[in-house]
Motif scaffolding. Structure first.
Motif: not given
Length: 202
Positions: A9-13, A35-44, A46-54, A88-93
């Motif tokens: 279970i992971y988060y990746s931007a 194995v189950r590969l699972r992402k957590v829900a994105e909480l950011a 849309p404007e923050a996401i769209s500002a970063n093409p990657a 220094g901490n896990p991502a909020g999502a």
């Protein structure tokens, strides 16, 4: 022997932690796990996401990855959590997902499972170890069994982290050393979990 169920279970931007999670999934599968590969829900927003093409590209590339749910934790014998470092901490999502698990914890359904963690940060000393250790605080509360990679494989002496696989994203995408470290960590989790299951069955 009954196969081990592993949830990753992971988060990746932008894809760094996703690459580590995929390598961990490969390592666990080669060790014989389901194995189950699972992402957590994105909480950011849309404007923050769209500002970063990657970030936009990675969301498109992983649209087919299922989102993590409580059933994945309930099903798993072992869970590997992956996250980028945020001060220094896990991502909020990822924390937001973990913070919803109270009902499972209250029923004792998170205890006695094996847990491990991996992380990435933009700089070499950007909090990778503290992020992994911070996740450990949750595993303690759950009554989990923490399995770190330690220095149990030569790759750990090259990746330099006994707490859990980590990668410096500022150096580019994960290379062979980081990916093999993730595979080894997952194999170790599977082997330890299999031994625990066999011991309990006996």
């Amino acid at each position: 022997m009954e196969p081990v169920n592993v949830a990753i279970i992971y988060y990746s931007a932008t894809g760094t932690v996703h690459a580590l999670a995929q390598a961990a999934a490969e390592g666990a599968e080669k060790a014989g796990a389901h194995v189950r590969l699972r992402k957590v829900a994105e909480l950011a927003p849309p404007e923050a996401i769209s500002a970063n093409p990657a970030w936009v590209q990675h969301r498109q590339d992983t649209a087919d990855v299922a989102e993590a749910g409580h059933d994945d934790l309930d099903w798993a014998d072992a869970v590997l959590f992956g996250t980028p470092t945020r001060f220094g901490n896990p991502a909020g999502a990822l924390r937001a997902f973990i913070d919803t698990t109270g009902p499972l914890w209250f029923q004792g359904k998170l205890a006695d499972k094996v847990y491990s963690a991996f992380a990435a940060s933009n700089t070499a000393h950007g909090g990778q170890e503290s992020t992994i250790l911070a996740l450990g605080n949750t595993f303690y509360h759950w009554g989990g069994i923490i399995v770190p990679p330690g220095y149990t494989d030569p790759v750990q002496f090259r990746s330099g982290n006994p707490y859990g696989t980590s990668h410096v994203a500022g150096d580019g995408p994960p290379g062979d050393v980081s990916l093999e470290a993730a595979r080894h960590q997952a194999r170790r989790v599977v082997e330890t979990t299999a031994a625990l299951k066999a011991g309990r069955a006996a």
